[in-house]
Design an enzyme around this catalytic site. Structure first.
Site, PDB file in Angstrom:
ATOM      1  N   ALA A  68       0.917  -1.054   0.269  1.00 60.08           N
ATOM      2  CA  ALA A  68       0.044   0.000  -0.049  1.00 60.08           C
ATOM      3  C   ALA A  68       0.973   1.415   0.132  1.00 60.08           C
ATOM      4  O   ALA A  68       2.119   1.074   0.347  1.00 60.08           O
ATOM      5  CB  ALA A  68      -0.890   0.001   1.325  1.00 60.08           C
ATOM      6  N   GLY A 111       0.825  -5.130   1.127  1.00 65.15           N
ATOM      7  CA  GLY A 111      -0.429  -5.133   0.246  1.00 65.15           C
ATOM      8  C   GLY A 111      -0.207  -5.934  -1.104  1.00 65.15           C
ATOM      9  O   GLY A 111      -0.955  -6.235  -1.700  1.00 65.15           O
ATOM     10  N   GLU A 114      -0.323  -9.454  -0.435  1.00 58.67           N
ATOM     11  CA  GLU A 114      -1.612  -9.824  -0.262  1.00 58.67           C
ATOM     12  C   GLU A 114      -2.457  -9.624  -1.680  1.00 58.67           C
ATOM     13  O   GLU A 114      -3.471 -10.685  -1.813  1.00 58.67           O
ATOM     14  CB  GLU A 114      -2.197  -8.757   0.845  1.00 58.67           C
ATOM     15  N   GLU A 134       4.482  -5.119   7.422  1.00 55.46           N
ATOM     16  CA  GLU A 134       3.868  -3.990   8.024  1.00 55.46           C
ATOM     17  C   GLU A 134       4.239  -3.754   9.534  1.00 55.46           C
ATOM     18  O   GLU A 134       4.289  -2.652   9.738  1.00 55.46           O
ATOM     19  CB  GLU A 134       2.310  -4.399   8.061  1.00 55.46           C
TER      20      GLU A 134
HETATM   21  C1  HXC Z   1       5.111   4.407  -1.025  1.00 56.32           C
HETATM   22  C2  HXC Z   1       7.119   3.637  -1.847  1.00 56.32           C
HETATM   23  C3  HXC Z   1       6.711   2.306  -1.181  1.00 56.32           C
HETATM   24  C4  HXC Z   1       5.346   2.201  -0.760  1.00 56.32           C
HETATM   25  C5  HXC Z   1       8.851   1.952  -2.456  1.00 56.32           C
HETATM   26  N1  HXC Z   1       8.369   3.239  -2.447  1.00 56.32           N
HETATM   27  N2  HXC Z   1       7.754   1.386  -1.503  1.00 56.32           N
HETATM   28  N3  HXC Z   1       6.029   4.576  -1.615  1.00 56.32           N
HETATM   29  N4  HXC Z   1       4.623   3.280  -0.582  1.00 56.32           N
HETATM   30  N5  HXC Z   1       4.884   1.170  -0.092  1.00 56.32           N
HETATM   31  C6  HXC Z   1       8.987   4.295  -3.276  1.00 56.32           C
HETATM   32  C7  HXC Z   1      10.153   4.773  -2.298  1.00 56.32           C
HETATM   33  O1  HXC Z   1       9.816   5.729  -1.475  1.00 56.32           O
HETATM   34  C8  HXC Z   1      10.978   5.358  -3.524  1.00 56.32           C
HETATM   35  O2  HXC Z   1      10.443   6.715  -3.971  1.00 56.32           O
HETATM   36  C9  HXC Z   1      10.817   4.516  -4.611  1.00 56.32           C
HETATM   37  O3  HXC Z   1       9.338   3.736  -4.453  1.00 56.32           O
HETATM   38  C10 HXC Z   1      11.795   3.447  -4.579  1.00 56.32           C
HETATM   39  O4  HXC Z   1      11.919   2.607  -3.542  1.00 56.32           O
HETATM   40  P1  HXC Z   1      13.345   2.758  -2.696  1.00 56.32           P
HETATM   41  O5  HXC Z   1      13.038   2.410  -1.457  1.00 56.32           O
HETATM   42  O6  HXC Z   1      14.360   4.099  -3.057  1.00 56.32           O
HETATM   43  O7  HXC Z   1      13.850   1.235  -3.408  1.00 56.32           O
HETATM   44  P2  HXC Z   1      14.936   0.148  -2.937  1.00 56.32           P
HETATM   45  O8  HXC Z   1      15.816   0.980  -2.005  1.00 56.32           O
HETATM   46  O9  HXC Z   1      15.428  -0.609  -3.846  1.00 56.32           O
HETATM   47  O10 HXC Z   1      13.956  -0.642  -1.991  1.00 56.32           O
HETATM   48  C11 HXC Z   1      12.842  -1.317  -2.282  1.00 56.32           C
HETATM   49  C12 HXC Z   1      11.984  -1.646  -1.129  1.00 56.32           C
HETATM   50  C13 HXC Z   1      11.565  -0.461  -0.107  1.00 56.32           C
HETATM   51  C14 HXC Z   1      12.743  -2.692  -0.135  1.00 56.32           C
HETATM   52  C15 HXC Z   1      10.621  -2.397  -1.644  1.00 56.32           C
HETATM   53  O11 HXC Z   1      11.059   0.555  -1.199  1.00 56.32           O
HETATM   54  C16 HXC Z   1      10.625  -0.707   0.736  1.00 56.32           C
HETATM   55  O12 HXC Z   1      10.868  -1.476   1.900  1.00 56.32           O
HETATM   56  N6  HXC Z   1       9.533  -0.189   0.714  1.00 56.32           N
HETATM   57  C17 HXC Z   1       8.284  -0.469   1.470  1.00 56.32           C
HETATM   58  C18 HXC Z   1       7.580  -1.899   1.479  1.00 56.32           C
HETATM   59  C19 HXC Z   1       6.622  -1.926   2.498  1.00 56.32           C
HETATM   60  O13 HXC Z   1       6.800  -1.593   3.767  1.00 56.32           O
HETATM   61  N7  HXC Z   1       5.499  -2.412   2.105  1.00 56.32           N
HETATM   62  C20 HXC Z   1       4.426  -2.397   3.136  1.00 56.32           C
HETATM   63  C21 HXC Z   1       3.516  -1.088   2.977  1.00 56.32           C
HETATM   64  S1  HXC Z   1       2.397  -1.357   4.387  1.00 56.32           S
HETATM   65  P3  HXC Z   1      11.402   8.109  -4.033  1.00 56.32           P
HETATM   66  O14 HXC Z   1      10.376   8.921  -4.155  1.00 56.32           O
HETATM   67  O15 HXC Z   1      12.098   7.975  -2.573  1.00 56.32           O
HETATM   68  O16 HXC Z   1      12.248   7.650  -5.162  1.00 56.32           O
HETATM   69  C22 HXC Z   1       1.184  -2.105   3.626  1.00 56.32           C
HETATM   70  C23 HXC Z   1      -0.179  -2.455   4.337  1.00 56.32           C
HETATM   71  C24 HXC Z   1      -1.303  -2.922   3.305  1.00 56.32           C
HETATM   72  O17 HXC Z   1       1.113  -2.727   2.329  1.00 56.32           O
HETATM   73  C25 HXC Z   1      -2.464  -2.978   4.253  1.00 56.32           C
HETATM   74  C26 HXC Z   1      -3.528  -3.392   3.716  1.00 56.32           C
HETATM   75  C27 HXC Z   1      -3.656  -3.259   2.231  1.00 56.32           C
END
Ligand code: HXC
Length: 260
Positions: A68, A111, A114, A134
């Site tokens: 998400a 997400g 999921e 999460e």
């Molecule tokens: C918003 C995101 C994002 C996310 C990545 N980006 N994941 N933006 N929401 N979930 C954006 C980053 O901010 C960044 O933007 C760009 O994508 C590239 O990501 P980087 O982090 O620079 O890449 P990298 O270093 O290769 O790392 C990749 C990654 C990391 C390991 C996937 O991005 C990461 O940990 N992302 C979050 C994963 C996460 O926690 N997902 C769960 C979300 S909560 P900029 O602008 O800085 O370039 C969830 C709840 C669900 O899903 C609930 C029900 C639906």
């Protein structure tokens, strides 16, 4: 038609497979509200399209979806998320009647993981990584991660993933039954389309009933599930396609299904 966050294409020798690609590369396909709205609208439209027999859902080489959109929800309050039914619309994907194959390259996190589990079959590219991170963000999975993941992989592995936030690689995801096959990244979509074509060659209506019957296994007891299955099995005897399938076997020819 042009979409902001999706690419939609028709595939297969008989043009009966829809390929839906998440296309928000700058944010690793983070599933913002606009993307999920487009996705549910597109899937619901395809679901009503008689020409399409199966759907393939994929992302980019780097990410199926990184979850998400964290920026979008960063400042949400409890009252807002309860009041608006935050992310309720995601369940639309799980209500699609046609089979959906998730073809996962790169990250399928939160997400994103999921979303892949809402599909019916998950294929992974060799570099794919799955996780429910999460907990690291101070929240928990909210679109089936605590419910569908244990049904795929059992309690111990699901607990480990949900409580640590650790990611698993494609090979392990295959070993534990989260994904049904792993392919080299550049062959993944072709392989998913091949399977989708096979599914689309069967009777549309019987495929829909079969999907519903398998999904019932995750919603009910064994006795109730078997009762439901038997009735659905009996129901196929009311269909021309059931007669055609068996007649074609007896006459040693290919069946010609009409979806009736
Ligand atoms: C918003 C995101 C994002 C996310 C990545 N980006 N994941 N933006 N929401 N979930 C954006 C980053 O901010 C960044 O933007 C760009 O994508 C590239 O990501 P980087 O982090 O620079 O890449 P990298 O270093 O290769 O790392 C990749 C990654 C990391 C390991 C996937 O991005 C990461 O940990 N992302 C979050 C994963 C996460 O926690 N997902 C769960 C979300 S909560 P900029 O602008 O800085 O370039 C969830 C709840 C669900 O899903 C609930 C029900 C639906």
């Amino acid at each position: 038609k042009k979409y902001e966050y999706l690419l939609v294409d028709i595939k297969g020798k008989n043009s009966n497979v829809a390929l839906v690609q998440l296309n928000r590369p700058k944010a690793l396909n983070a599933l913002c509200d606009g993307l999920m709205r487009e996705l549910s609208t597109v899937l619901e439209t395809i679901d009503k399209d008689d020409k399409i027999g199966c759907i393939v859902l994929t992302g980019s080489t780097r990410a199926f979806a990184a979850g998400a959109d964290i920026r979008e929800m960063q400042n949400n309050t409890l009252a807002q998320v309860v009041g608006a039914g935050f992310l309720d619309q995601w369940s639309a994907v799980a209500k699609i009647k046609k089979p959906i194959i998730a073809a996962v390259n790169g990250f399928a996190l939160g997400g994103g993981c999921e979303l892949s589990m809402m599909c019916d079959i998950i294929y992974a590219g060799e570099e794919a990584e799955f996780g429910q991170p999460e907990i690291i963000l101070g929240t928990i999975p909210g679109a089936g991660g605590t419910q569908r993941l244990p049904r795929y992989v059992g309690k111990s592995k699901a607990m480990e993933m949900v409580l640590t936030g650790n990611r698993i690689k494609a090979k392990e995801a295959h070993q534990i039954g989260l994904v049904s096959a792993v392919y080299p990244a550049n062959q993944l979509i072709d392989e998913a389309v091949k399977t989708a074509e096979k599914i689309a060659s069967h009777s549309r209506i019987v495929v829909q009933l079969a999907k519903e019957a398998v999904n019932t296994a995750f919603e009910t007891t064994l006795a109730e599930g078997n009762r439901f299955e038997k009735r659905i099995f009996h129901t196929t005897f009311g269909l021309a396609d059931r007669k055609e399938g068996m007649t074609a076997f007896v006459e040693k020819r290919k069946p010609n299904f009409t979806g009736q």
